[in-house]
Design an enzyme around this catalytic site. Structure first.
Site, PDB file in Angstrom:
ATOM      1  N   ARG A 108       0.820  -1.209   0.000  1.00 26.18           N
ATOM      2  CA  ARG A 108       0.000   0.000   0.000  1.00 26.18           C
ATOM      3  C   ARG A 108       0.859   1.266   0.000  1.00 26.18           C
ATOM      4  O   ARG A 108       0.333   2.373  -0.117  1.00 26.18           O
ATOM      5  CB  ARG A 108      -0.964  -0.011   1.190  1.00 26.18           C
ATOM      6  CG  ARG A 108      -2.192  -0.901   0.959  1.00 26.18           C
ATOM      7  CD  ARG A 108      -3.211  -0.787   2.066  1.00 26.18           C
ATOM      8  NE  ARG A 108      -4.407  -1.569   1.804  1.00 26.18           N
ATOM      9  CZ  ARG A 108      -5.457  -1.147   1.110  1.00 26.18           C
ATOM     10  NH1 ARG A 108      -5.431   0.073   0.589  1.00 26.18           N
ATOM     11  NH2 ARG A 108      -6.513  -1.905   0.939  1.00 26.18           N
TER      12      ARG A 108
ATOM     13  N   SER B 163      -7.049  -9.776   3.762  1.00 28.11           N
ATOM     14  CA  SER B 163      -7.906 -10.341   2.702  1.00 28.11           C
ATOM     15  C   SER B 163      -9.197 -10.897   3.303  1.00 28.11           C
ATOM     16  O   SER B 163      -9.409 -12.112   3.289  1.00 28.11           O
ATOM     17  CB  SER B 163      -7.161 -11.410   1.897  1.00 28.11           C
ATOM     18  OG  SER B 163      -6.456 -12.328   2.706  1.00 28.11           O
TER      19      SER B 163
END
Length: 222
Positions: free
Chosen positions: A85, A126
């Site tokens: 990220r 996730s």
């Protein structure tokens, strides 16, 4: 004449807007294939996908596993959620659609690492089962190994290594997994690591469990 030109330009614009983004793109095979790379490395490429709540120990396991494989002379690479990220996925937030795109991109990158013959260790919350299954579908040869760190919310929140649960409880973070956004546990993961008497197993114990699986399935030799 100008009207005809304008109509022609409009038709071109209409056509360009309806042409799929991936049209006129062709796959090129290289003379050195996956098997050649695996023979060179003396291992088989795979993706070890580590999923679980924030604070469950995913990054710790990923780094420990990577180090253990390195000491055995095996080439591995860690893809970490926070790290990606900062670069590849820095344009994405944490809404459901952004989470899905985050995992889709990681799945494609992980597939490339596995094709290169590496043990790719992907460490991501996730939270959505559908997104993880989409990544599994990219590797249909059994080389997607889902590792579920089944640690309770209570344990993860008590550990809270980044202070995120505290912020989420205070309403300063919205859409935080386990608090106001769901985590969908795997239904048929290859490896499940559970807490013991309210305590997370040691990083070395968790890594040993994954390595045993990799050895038994033949990923650590030709």
């Amino acid at each position: 004449e100008e009207l005809l030109l304008l109509e022609g330009e409009n038709r071109v614009l209409e056509m360009s807007s309806t042409v799929p983004k991936s049209s006129n793109i062709f796959w090129h095979d290289c003379p050195v294939g996956k098997t050649d790379r695996q023979n060179l490395l003396k291992q088989k490429g795979c993706v070890v996908w580590i999923t679980g709540l924030s604070g469950s120990g995913k990054s710790t396991l990923a780094c420990t596993l990577g180090r253990e494989l390195h000491t055995r002379g095996k080439l591995a690479y860690v893809l970490d959620g926070d790290n990606l990220r900062h670069g590849l996925n820095k344009d994405l937030g944490f809404a459901a659609e952004d989470r899905a795109e985050n995992i889709r991109r990681v799945g494609e990158v992980a597939k490339l690492f596995a094709d290169a013959g590496l043990v790719c260790i992907a460490s991501f919350i996730s939270p959505y089962r559908r997104d993880r299954e989409s990544c599994r579908a990219l590797l249909s040869d059994g080389s997607f190994i889902e590792v579920f760190l089944n640690m309770s919310l209570e344990l993860c929140e008590a550990r809270d290594p980044k202070g995120l649960y505290k912020l989420a409880r205070a309403g300063k973070i919205k859409g935080f997994t386990g608090i106001d956004d769901p985590y969908e546990a795997p239904l048929n993961c290859e490896i499940e690591i559970k807490e013991v008497d309210g305590v997370c197993p040691s990083p070395s114990d968790m890594a040993a469990q994954v390595i045993t699986y990799l050895e038994d399935k033949g990923f650590l030799h030709e």
